[in-house]
Each structure stands twice: as structure tokens, then as C-alpha cells.
Scaffold this motif. Structure first.
Motif, PDB file in Angstrom:
ATOM      1  N   ASN A   1    -159.923  30.503 -45.033  1.00 14.40           N
ATOM      2  CA  ASN A   1    -160.552  30.637 -47.066  1.00 14.40           C
ATOM      3  C   ASN A   1    -161.025  31.615 -46.813  1.00 14.40           C
ATOM      4  O   ASN A   1    -161.977  32.179 -47.830  1.00 14.40           O
ATOM      5  CB  ASN A   1    -160.678  29.190 -47.666  1.00 14.40           C
ATOM      6  CG  ASN A   1    -162.165  28.994 -46.788  1.00 14.40           C
ATOM      7  OD1 ASN A   1    -162.698  29.498 -45.945  1.00 14.40           O
ATOM      8  ND2 ASN A   1    -162.923  28.069 -47.361  1.00 14.40           N
ATOM      9  N   GLY A   2    -161.496  32.855 -45.612  1.00 13.26           N
ATOM     10  CA  GLY A   2    -162.354  33.804 -46.036  1.00 13.26           C
ATOM     11  C   GLY A   2    -163.979  33.484 -45.623  1.00 13.26           C
ATOM     12  O   GLY A   2    -164.377  34.329 -45.679  1.00 13.26           O
ATOM     13  N   GLN A   3    -164.014  32.024 -45.858  1.00 18.08           N
ATOM     14  CA  GLN A   3    -165.490  31.556 -44.751  1.00 18.08           C
ATOM     15  C   GLN A   3    -165.483  31.723 -43.479  1.00 18.08           C
ATOM     16  O   GLN A   3    -165.149  31.405 -42.670  1.00 18.08           O
ATOM     17  CB  GLN A   3    -165.633  30.018 -45.684  1.00 18.08           C
ATOM     18  CG  GLN A   3    -165.868  30.466 -47.495  1.00 18.08           C
ATOM     19  CD  GLN A   3    -166.673  31.614 -47.376  1.00 18.08           C
ATOM     20  OE1 GLN A   3    -168.196  31.442 -47.553  1.00 18.08           O
ATOM     21  NE2 GLN A   3    -165.953  32.400 -49.018  1.00 18.08           N
ATOM     22  N   GLY A   4    -166.662  32.172 -43.152  1.00 21.74           N
ATOM     23  CA  GLY A   4    -166.690  32.114 -41.017  1.00 21.74           C
ATOM     24  C   GLY A   4    -165.576  31.753 -40.739  1.00 21.74           C
ATOM     25  O   GLY A   4    -164.938  32.808 -41.155  1.00 21.74           O
ATOM     26  N   ASN A   5    -165.576  32.187 -39.680  1.00 22.12           N
ATOM     27  CA  ASN A   5    -164.866  32.405 -38.130  1.00 22.12           C
ATOM     28  C   ASN A   5    -163.588  32.153 -38.796  1.00 22.12           C
ATOM     29  O   ASN A   5    -163.467  30.821 -38.021  1.00 22.12           O
ATOM     30  CB  ASN A   5    -165.303  32.594 -36.969  1.00 22.12           C
ATOM     31  CG  ASN A   5    -164.662  33.432 -36.354  1.00 22.12           C
ATOM     32  OD1 ASN A   5    -163.671  33.416 -35.912  1.00 22.12           O
ATOM     33  ND2 ASN A   5    -165.533  34.304 -35.589  1.00 22.12           N
ATOM     34  N   PRO A   6    -162.291  32.197 -38.727  1.00 19.83           N
ATOM     35  CA  PRO A   6    -161.382  31.853 -38.804  1.00 19.83           C
ATOM     36  C   PRO A   6    -160.324  31.189 -36.943  1.00 19.83           C
ATOM     37  O   PRO A   6    -159.450  30.443 -37.402  1.00 19.83           O
ATOM     38  CB  PRO A   6    -160.155  33.038 -39.030  1.00 19.83           C
ATOM     39  CG  PRO A   6    -161.154  34.342 -38.796  1.00 19.83           C
ATOM     40  CD  PRO A   6    -162.181  33.537 -38.669  1.00 19.83           C
ATOM     41  N   PHE A   7    -161.498  31.690 -36.081  1.00 15.37           N
ATOM     42  CA  PHE A   7    -161.326  31.428 -34.925  1.00 15.37           C
ATOM     43  C   PHE A   7    -162.077  30.187 -33.751  1.00 15.37           C
ATOM     44  O   PHE A   7    -161.944  29.998 -32.926  1.00 15.37           O
ATOM     45  CB  PHE A   7    -161.112  32.252 -34.152  1.00 15.37           C
ATOM     46  CG  PHE A   7    -160.322  33.615 -34.200  1.00 15.37           C
ATOM     47  CD1 PHE A   7    -158.704  33.558 -34.431  1.00 15.37           C
ATOM     48  CD2 PHE A   7    -161.550  34.640 -34.753  1.00 15.37           C
ATOM     49  CE1 PHE A   7    -157.970  34.418 -34.529  1.00 15.37           C
ATOM     50  CE2 PHE A   7    -160.342  35.235 -35.559  1.00 15.37           C
ATOM     51  CZ  PHE A   7    -158.504  35.832 -35.474  1.00 15.37           C
ATOM     52  N   ALA A   8    -163.469  29.968 -34.883  1.00 18.53           N
ATOM     53  CA  ALA A   8    -164.182  29.048 -34.770  1.00 18.53           C
ATOM     54  C   ALA A   8    -164.303  28.008 -35.560  1.00 18.53           C
ATOM     55  O   ALA A   8    -165.668  27.402 -36.162  1.00 18.53           O
ATOM     56  CB  ALA A   8    -165.698  29.726 -34.071  1.00 18.53           C
ATOM     57  N   GLY A   9    -163.172  27.218 -35.169  1.00 22.31           N
ATOM     58  CA  GLY A   9    -163.567  26.586 -37.273  1.00 22.31           C
ATOM     59  C   GLY A   9    -162.995  26.375 -38.325  1.00 22.31           C
ATOM     60  O   GLY A   9    -162.983  25.376 -38.631  1.00 22.31           O
ATOM     61  N   GLY A  10    -162.704  28.101 -38.439  1.00 29.04           N
ATOM     62  CA  GLY A  10    -163.511  28.161 -39.860  1.00 29.04           C
ATOM     63  C   GLY A  10    -161.285  27.722 -40.494  1.00 29.04           C
ATOM     64  O   GLY A  10    -161.648  27.925 -41.569  1.00 29.04           O
ATOM     65  N   ALA A  11    -160.802  27.936 -40.016  1.00 29.53           N
ATOM     66  CA  ALA A  11    -159.383  27.879 -40.123  1.00 29.53           C
ATOM     67  C   ALA A  11    -158.622  26.546 -39.250  1.00 29.53           C
ATOM     68  O   ALA A  11    -159.169  26.629 -38.410  1.00 29.53           O
ATOM     69  CB  ALA A  11    -158.923  28.856 -40.575  1.00 29.53           C
ATOM     70  N   SER A  12    -157.549  25.977 -39.952  1.00 34.41           N
ATOM     71  CA  SER A  12    -156.953  25.257 -39.343  1.00 34.41           C
ATOM     72  C   SER A  12    -155.172  25.533 -39.340  1.00 34.41           C
ATOM     73  O   SER A  12    -155.270  26.095 -40.507  1.00 34.41           O
ATOM     74  CB  SER A  12    -157.359  23.228 -39.858  1.00 34.41           C
ATOM     75  OG  SER A  12    -156.983  23.767 -40.989  1.00 34.41           O
TER      76      SER A  12
END
Lengths: 297, 359
Positions: free
Chosen positions: B52-63
């Protein structure tokens, strides 16, 4: 097809067979001129309108969009651009980005082009194939990805983010590679026998010989980075880093608040066109050289 | 020389060149790798995630959400699907009009400007090429001015008693206007079905909107010069001898163009069509500069702009990335189709036969 106009031509008396086509050529030429002149007006007039309108007051621009001579001549648009708006800042940013990108491309493209053309190394074929593949990826597909990488590297909203991704381009490497391949190998052999290293041979012997290709890279890089928009949109946010394209796009998209203010927008468009236009007219013959080559009269 | 040259030294030189080769291409590999190859892989992940644009998409920011983002666009039935379909339709008409017109016009300009008898060729070439070097932003600003309701274009049209439309604000499809003139204002029953991506036949068959026509004209205006140069370069290879031979054989100007020049320009026509196809599917800058987010009535919404606004404005990063990859797929498929069809038709029968019998 009347023969009246051709009687003065001495060859026609001799080569009867060709008379028809000569007449045809004359007629066709007149028609061609007519068509070309109309087309040229269509291509050129809009730019004249841009300049003319930038010197008109708003009301006149709307009332009389076709005239090339302002009834009321005013430089209000330009004085607003340069003394009130952030236009000078955008201009400065565009100059910085364009100069660094152009210098970088000239250097990195020629390095890579030379290696691909002349230096046999393991994996050259693979690198070359990858380069071709990279060229096939549409720019627009890369908008989001580029933002992700720039953000991850921590260079979002910095000059580094604007400049680094543009420092080399596949098309430029191709141009350099092709040119280096056209330079005789014997030149380099002589330098190497004299004891020059690989970089020395490249830098002081081959590169100076590649001037025409280098000028092409300069033109294309300057034009490309000066006119770039989408990369700058995704690589930065803050107003301090606006380039001309981004700033003028914002002006155009309604950043002015009230009214259409076309003289102002067109003045901005005119000024942002000047550097590219100057480059174009200085190097015009070279840009057109593809077409001038076989011209022998 | 090789007799005097000892083996080991030669190998050393070779190795040195090999090492230098890698050093020479390292900057290029790093820059293109980091900003072109890695991004594509990253975006592929984002397109199947719920980042969702928050945090790093590769470090657990996305599933991982599988094909959800793609399904939403292709079979979802909701607004995302409708918007995507609309953008495809708009861009499709843009491609359909721009590619043939720009190819034909640039070829025409090249042939005209290449005439040996023509005076002022340099001027004409410059005039036609100049729009190609100016920025899309400047040209768009200019076109928005030329095409205002009381703008220059409508003034010229008024001279020949045509009442020009309010160009960039007119969402009516050109085909709908034509049908309207014939008395068909509503979707006929046969065209009410929505067989594909949630748009009805009637909507698919709207034609480019009047607003989109402005962008079509703009594209032809700005690209014909570049492609003219490509054709001019190719025309130089059509030698005078071949032309004279054809002339002596009594071929007319048109016959010479059709049977001698055009076949020799085939590779260039091919290139121009491919470049045109790839370029036109990426309409973005002009839409962005216009500032009305693909309006009026979403009729200038394009996949490229939709991908951008979905990601950056609506923070739907997965969906935005999915749109980008679908667009990528469309470009690849259509380019392949174009190359394949032209290649098939390009090979003369005799040669195909000859190729067939040669081992």
C-alpha cells in the motif's frame, strides 16, 4: 501534357522518348511545391503563434489566436515568469540535469560501446543480448519500478534520483558500438605496439576518431534529458527539484489558479524550446546528414 | 609475426583485454541493471502483492495475493475493470489512427523532400523535423491553445464554414457522431451486450473521442518528422540507376514508386510501424500535461496514465503495476503479430518456393 514549355530544352529534340516524363516532372514539381508549402505552413505556423501569443495580453490571445503581430505588445508574461514564478529555478534544474546526463552518457556509452565492439571478453554475447532485451521494455512499464528502486536506494527526491537512472541508454551504446566497429583495427594495433594500455588506446586514439558519433550522442542526450517528463515525475516530489518540463506541465495543468493565461503558458513553452532549438540549428546539418549523404546534384 | 610472438604473452594480452572489457561495461551494467532490470523484477512482485505504499514492499511491507490484482482488472466487473477497458479502448483508437497516418505521411514527406529537382529541400526538411525535437510538454501546451473552442483551429475551420467543436472538452466518440448523423443516437439492441471487459459493444465502438482526436493530430504532427528522416536515409539506397532503368522501361512515376521504391523501403516501413506501435501504446506525457486526468468523460484515459494515477494518486500499487504489465504484454503481442503478418506477406512466392526446395 503540352510540349510548349519544353521547346527551349535542347535535349528534348534529341531524346523524344523522355519528353513525356520531363513534362511530367515539371508539372509534378509545381504540384509538389504547392503541397510542400502548404504543409510547411502547417508545421511552422504553430511555433510562430507560440511566440506571437506570448507577447499578447490575455484578452487578445483569446480574441485573435491566429494573428502573428500583437496589437498590444507586452512582455508581461516573460516578466512574470522570470521575476515572480519559480521558472528560473526550473530552468537551472533542467540545465544541471541535462549537462550531467549528457556528460555521463558520452562517457559511459562510449566505454560500453567500445568494449562491445572491440574488447573480446567472456560473456560479451550475453551482455549484448541483454542490452537488446532491455531496449524492448517500454518506458512506461518502468515508471512504478523506477520509483520503487529509487525509493529503496534512498535517493528519492534528490538530484541523484533525477540523474543516475538516465546516465546511460541502450540506444546510445548501440550508436557508439556501430561507429567503433567502422574504425579500422590497424589504428589501435599501432597504438598497442607503441605500448599504450587498453584505456589509453581507447581514450587518446579511438575516442577522438569517433567525433561524429559523440556529437550524435550529445544531441540525443541533451534533447532527451531536457525534454524528459515521466521519469522526473516519479523520481521527485519537492518543488525545489522541479525541472522545466515538470514545472510547465504543472502550469498547464492548472497550477495558475485563475483563467487560462495562455500567453504565460506559451511564453514558458517558447523559452523551454529555445535551448533545444539552438542545438538543433547549430547541428542541423549533422542531424540531417542521414539524408544529405548521397546528395550529389 | 605470430611466429615471433610467444604464446603466453598473447594470452596475457587477451586476458588484459577481457578484464578491460568487463571494467568498461561495468558502469553500463550497474546503471541499466539497477534502474531497468531490478525494477522490472520488483514491480512483478508488487503486481502480485497488496503493497500500500507504506514501508518496504520486500521487507514485510506487503504480502502475496496471487493474481488478485490482475483478476480485478480482467474479470472483476467493478470500476477498476471498466476504467482499464476504457483506457484500452481509448489508446486502441489512438494507435489505430496514429500509426497508419504517421507512417503514410512521413513516407510521403520523405519522397517529396527527396526529389532532386526540388529547391529549398533543406528548409522543408527542417520545417517538418522541428516539431520532433521540441518537448512534448511545450507541444501539448501549444495544442491546448490551438484547439480551444475559439482557438486558431476553429477560426481556420470557420473560414470554410465548419463549426468546430469544443475540442478538448468534447467526450463524444467520432463514430457515435457519425451514427448520430444517420439517426442512430442510442445503442441498438444488438450492441447492448457487454462481451468483453465489462464494456458494451456500443461503448467499444464509440471511436476516438473528439478530445482524443487532438492527441491523434498532435502525435502525427510531432512524429512524422522523425520517421521522415528514417525514410529519407532509406531512400538514398534507391539508386538512380534502378530508377533510370525503370524509367527507360516506361514505368510512370506512380508505377516506379509502387514497384521499385516501396519494395526497397520495406525494412524501413517495418521499423517505422514497429516503433510507432510501441510508442503509441505509451501515451502518457500529453495526458498528464492536459491536467484533467484523462477527461472529458475518461475518453483520453490511457493505460499508461491509469497505471500512474492508480499507483501514485490512489496508492493502489499492486493494481498499478498489474496495469503496467498488461500493457507490456499487449505491446509485445501486437508487435509480434505485426512483424509476423508483414513478414509472411513480404516474402515473394518465388523466393518462398526456392527456399522450400533448398536443403
Amino acid at each position: 501534357m503540352s510540349g510548349a514549355t519544353t521547346t527551349t530544352r535542347p535535349t528534348d529534340a534529341v531524346v523524344v522518348r523522355r519528353r513525356g516524363s520531363r513534362d511530367g516532372t515539371l508539372l509534378a514539381t509545381s504540384a509538389a511545391y504547392a503541397v510542400l508549402v502548404v504543409l510547411a505552413v502547417v508545421y511552422v505556423y504553430p511555433f510562430l503563434i507560440t511566440v506571437a501569443t506570448s507577447f499578447k495580453p490575455d484578452a487578445e490571445a483569446a480574441a485573435d489566436p491566429l494573428s502573428l503581430v500583437p496589437d498590444t505588445f507586452t512582455t508581461a508574461a516573460y516578466s512574470y515568469l522570470f521575476s515572480v514564478s519559480d521558472f528560473p529555478l526550473w530552468f537551472r534544474n533542467s540545465v544541471i540535469v541535462t549537462l550531467v546526463v549528457t556528460a555521463g552518457r558520452v562517457f559511459f556509452n562510449s566505454l560500453a560501446g567500445y568494449a562491445l565492439a572491440r574488447l573480446p571478453f567472456r560473456g560479451r554475447g550475453v551482455v549484448f543480448a541483454l542490452l537488446v532485451a532491455v531496449m524492448a521494455v517500454p518506458n512506461v512499464v518502468l515508471l512504478i519500478p523506477k520509483f520503487l528502486v529509487i525509493n529503496t536506494l534512498g535517493i528519492y527526491d534528490t538530484f541523484a534520483g533525477l540523474i543516475l537512472p538516465l546516465l546511460t541508454d541502450a540506444a546510445g551504446i548501440f550508436i557508439m558500438k556501430n561507429y567503433f566497429e567502422s574504425i579500422p583495427v590497424s589504428v589501435e594495433e599501432a597504438a598497442r605496439i607503441d605500448g599504450a594500455g587498453v584505456f589509453r588506446t581507447f581514450w587518446s586514439v579511438v575516442l577522438p576518431m569517433a567525433r561524429p558519433a559523440l556529437i550524435t550522442i550529445v544531441i540525443l542526450s541533451f534533447q532527451g534529458s531536457w525534454n524528459e517528463l515521466s521519469h522526473f515525475i516519479v523520481a521527485s516530489r519537492s518543488a525545489d527539484l522541479y525541472t522545466l518540463t515538470k514545472g510547465v506541465a504543472q502550469l498547464s495543468a492548472g497550477g495558475l489558479g485563475q483563467g487560462s493565461q495562455f500567453p504565460l503558458k506559451l511564453a514558458a513553452a517558447a523559452v523551454m524550446t529555445i535551448p533545444v532549438a539552438v542545438l538543433f540549428f547549430v547541428f542541423q546539418r549533422r542531424i540531417m546528414s542521414t539524408a544529405e549523404g548521397a546528395e550529389k546534384g | 609475426m605470430s611466429a615471433v610472438d610467444p604464446g603466453p604473452r598473447r594470452g596475457g594480452l587477451h586476458r588484459r583485454a577481457g578484464l578491460a572489457g568487463w571494467i568498461f561495461i561495468t558502469p553500463m551494467l550497474v546503471i541499466l541493471g539497477v534502474f531497468l532490470v531490478v525494477p522490472v523484477v520488483m514491480a512483478l512482485w508488487v503486481s502480485v502483492s497488496d503493497w500500500n505504499g507504506q514501508g518496504n514492499p520486500f521487507a514485510g511491507g506487503a504480502s502475496f495475493v496471487g493474481s488478485t490484482n490482475y483478476a480485478e482488472l480482467l474479470t472483476g466487473g467493478g470500476l477498476p475493470q471498466r476504467d482499464f477497458a476504457t483506457s484500452l479502448r481509448n489508446n486502441g483508437y489512438y494507435v489505430l489512427f496514429v500509426v497508419p497516418i504517421q507512417t503514410a505521411l512521413s513516407l510521403f514527406l520523405a519522397v517529396m523532400v527527396n526529389r532532386r529537382v526540388l529547391r529549398g529541400r533543406g528548409f522543408f526538411r527542417t520545417a517538418f523535423y522541428f516539431p520532433s525535437v521540441t518537448s512534448s510538454v511545450a507541444i501539448t501546451v501549444l495544442f491546448l491553445f490551438l484547439f480551444t473552442a475559439s482557438g486558431a483551429v476553429n477560426r481556420v475551420l470557420a473560414v470554410v464554414s465548419i463549426d468546430g467543436p469544443n475540442w478538448v472538452n468534447d467526450p463524444r466518440g467520432v463514430l457515435h457522431i457519425v451514427l448520430g448523423a444517420l439517426g442512430v443516437d442510442e445503442a441498438p439492441a444488438a450492441l447492448q451486450a457487454a462481451p468483453f471487459l465489462g464494456l458494451s459493444w456500443w461503448q467499444w465502438l464509440a471511436g476516438p473521442s473528439v478530445a482524443m482526436c487532438v492527441f491523434i493530430i498532435m502525435a502525427v504532427f510531432t512524429t512524422s518528422g522523425t520517421f521522415m528522416l528514417l525514410f529519407l536515409a532509406a531512400l538514398q539506397n534507391v539508386t538512380g540507376e534502378v530508377m533510370e532503368a525503370a524509367e527507360v522501361d516506361g514505368a510512370s512515376g506512380w508505377q516506379r514508386f509502387w514497384h521499385v521504391t516501396l519494395p526497397m523501403l520495406r525494412p524501413t516501413v517495418f521499423t517505422v510501424l514497429t516503433l510507432g506501435l510501441i510508442g503509441t501504446w505509451q501515451l502518457f506525457d500529453q495526458i498528464y500535461v492536459t491536467g484533467n486526468a484523462g477527461g472529458p468523460g475518461k475518453t483520453t484515459l490511457t493505460p499508461a496514465f491509469l497505471s500512474y494515477s492508480t499507483s501514485f494518486n490512489n496508492q493502489q500499487w499492486g493494481r498499478g503495476a498489474a496495469i503496467a504489465f498488461l500493457l507490456f504484454a499487449i505491446i509485445i503481442v501486437l508487435t509480434a503479430v505485426q512483424r509476423w503478418t508483414l513478414r509472411e506477406r513480404g516474402v515473394p512466392r518465388r523466393r518462398r518456393f526456392w527456399r522450400g526446395v533448398t536443403p
